[in-house]
Design a protein around this motif. Structure first.
Motif, PDB file in Angstrom:
ATOM      1  N   LEU A  82       9.968   0.739   1.915  1.00 26.40           N
ATOM      2  CA  LEU A  82       8.955   1.761   2.170  1.00 26.40           C
ATOM      3  C   LEU A  82       8.464   1.581   3.609  1.00 26.40           C
ATOM      4  O   LEU A  82       7.760   0.632   3.923  1.00 26.40           O
ATOM      5  CB  LEU A  82       7.813   1.554   1.168  1.00 26.40           C
ATOM      6  CG  LEU A  82       6.953   2.738   0.798  1.00 26.40           C
ATOM      7  CD1 LEU A  82       7.784   3.874   0.228  1.00 26.40           C
ATOM      8  CD2 LEU A  82       5.896   2.304  -0.204  1.00 26.40           C
ATOM      9  N   SER A  85       3.568   4.053   4.017  1.00 30.19           N
ATOM     10  CA  SER A  85       3.092   4.201   2.644  1.00 30.19           C
ATOM     11  C   SER A  85       1.662   4.714   2.572  1.00 30.19           C
ATOM     12  O   SER A  85       0.835   4.444   3.442  1.00 30.19           O
ATOM     13  CB  SER A  85       3.212   2.865   1.919  1.00 30.19           C
ATOM     14  OG  SER A  85       2.029   2.127   2.066  1.00 30.19           O
ATOM     15  N   ASN A  88      -1.099   2.313   2.532  1.00 29.72           N
ATOM     16  CA  ASN A  88      -1.513   1.784   3.835  1.00 29.72           C
ATOM     17  C   ASN A  88      -2.077   2.868   4.745  1.00 29.72           C
ATOM     18  O   ASN A  88      -2.032   2.735   5.958  1.00 29.72           O
ATOM     19  CB  ASN A  88      -0.320   1.094   4.532  1.00 29.72           C
ATOM     20  CG  ASN A  88      -0.288  -0.394   4.198  1.00 29.72           C
ATOM     21  OD1 ASN A  88      -1.104  -0.877   3.422  1.00 29.72           O
ATOM     22  ND2 ASN A  88       0.620  -1.099   4.819  1.00 29.72           N
TER      23      ASN A  88
HETATM   24  C1  LIG Z   1       0.828  -2.408   4.525  1.00 31.54           C
HETATM   25  O1  LIG Z   1       0.529  -2.971   5.786  1.00 31.54           O
HETATM   26  C2  LIG Z   1       0.446  -4.364   5.762  1.00 31.54           C
HETATM   27  C3  LIG Z   1      -0.056  -4.821   7.125  1.00 31.54           C
HETATM   28  O2  LIG Z   1       0.752  -4.271   8.162  1.00 31.54           O
HETATM   29  C4  LIG Z   1       1.802  -4.951   5.377  1.00 31.54           C
HETATM   30  O3  LIG Z   1       1.730  -6.351   5.322  1.00 31.54           O
HETATM   31  C5  LIG Z   1       2.204  -4.421   4.033  1.00 31.54           C
HETATM   32  O4  LIG Z   1       3.504  -4.866   3.694  1.00 31.54           O
HETATM   33  C6  LIG Z   1       2.181  -2.912   4.033  1.00 31.54           C
HETATM   34  N1  LIG Z   1       2.431  -2.421   2.700  1.00 31.54           N
HETATM   35  C7  LIG Z   1       3.190  -1.383   2.448  1.00 31.54           C
HETATM   36  C8  LIG Z   1       3.350  -1.017   1.010  1.00 31.54           C
HETATM   37  O5  LIG Z   1       3.718  -0.723   3.320  1.00 31.54           O
END
Ligand SMILES: *[C@@H]1O[C@H](CO)[C@@H](O)[C@H](O)[C@H]1NC(C)=O
Ligand SMILES: *[C@@H]1O[C@H](CO)[C@@H](O)[C@H](O)[C@H]1NC(C)=O
Ligand SMILES: *[C@@H]1O[C@H](CO)[C@@H](O)[C@H](O)[C@H]1NC(C)=O
Ligand SMILES: CC(=O)N[C@H]1CO[C@H](CO)[C@@H](O)[C@@H]1O
Length: 213
Positions: A82, A85, A88
């Protein structure tokens, strides 16, 4: 709304019967599941493999991390992620993927084996869509052999047949569901491929078409 729901249910019954006889389904994919549970708050994606009472079959294998990859022990592994998302803060979920073009159910471009064709730009887009779609003969190959000229001759495929899907020992061995690539797969021997070109009207061959040395 109700009308389209009952239509879906109708398709579903047909696909269960047809899918079990015609093509080995993807594990974990219940082809009897038409995405309707009666409870409309529970969303289940419709995934069909057979359409119009067997007029159209989806014979593609599902891309999963376990899908075998040419000469690899690891399979496809983490090919999908993903990239953006909603969780996020993005407006939408957006997936990205990375796979070799020769992975899973695919068609080989002319440039795959011939460098001069590759240089001249013969990619999959140069293939004739009329050939890629239509009536196809499914032929069972004797399970104790690769596809040689002798085997091709014995199959007695009539003139006028343009598309053939060869079902082989690979299917019985469920090779597409084994993560580790198995080099002992059944395929066309060079003399089998030559016999096909010289003696039949077949223009589209399904499954392993890689000539063995
Ligand atoms: C959301 O962002 C965080 C910080 O950048 C990251 O660690 C995380 O994997 C992300 N989650 C998704 C579902 O994209
Ligand atoms: C969108 O991505 C989130 C993860 O950030 C996931 O939980 C959710 O199921 C995704 N929604 C859709 C519609 O794919
Ligand atoms: C087909 O050829 C491959 C490679 O030579 C071999 O490993 C395999 O055993 C053959 N299969 C049959 C059924 O003869
Ligand atoms: C239609 C058909 O024969 N499909 C087979 C192609 O080969 C793979 C193994 O490499 C089988 O799993 C498929 O069923």
């Amino acid at each position: 709304m109700m009308k389209s729901l009952s239509l879906f249910a109708f398709f579903c019954i047909i696909s269960v019967a047809a899918a079990s006889t015609a093509y080995p389904s993807v594990p974990g994919l219940d082809s009897g599941d038409c995405g309707l549970t009666g409870d409309e708050t529970l969303l289940v994606p419709p995934r069909r493999e057979v359409y119009d009472a067997g007029r159209i079959f989806d014979i593609s294998h599902k891309y999963t991390p376990e899908l075998p990859v040419w000469e690899s022990k690891e399979g496809l592994a983490n090919f999908l992620w993903l990239a953006v998302s909603m969780k996020n803060g993005s407006r939408a979920n957006g997936s990205a993927m990375q796979i070799g073009a020769h992975t899973g159910t695919h068609v080989d471009a002319p440039g795959h084996f011939y460098d001069n064709y590759f240089d001249a730009g013969f990619d999959v887009d140069s293939l004739d869509l009329r050939l890629l779609n239509g009536l196809t003969l499914l032929v069972d190959v004797p399970r104790d052999t690769n596809i040689t000229a002798e085997v091709m001759k014995s199959l007695n495929i009539p003139k006028g047949v343009n598309r053939v899907l060869f079902r082989t020992l690979n299917t019985d061995r469920r090779l597409m569901f084994k993560k580790e690539f198995d080099t002992s797969y059944v395929g066309f021997m060079e003399d089998g491929a030559k016999w096909l070109v010289e003696n039949t009207d077949i223009k589209l061959v399904g499954n392993h078409t890689c000539g063995r040395p």
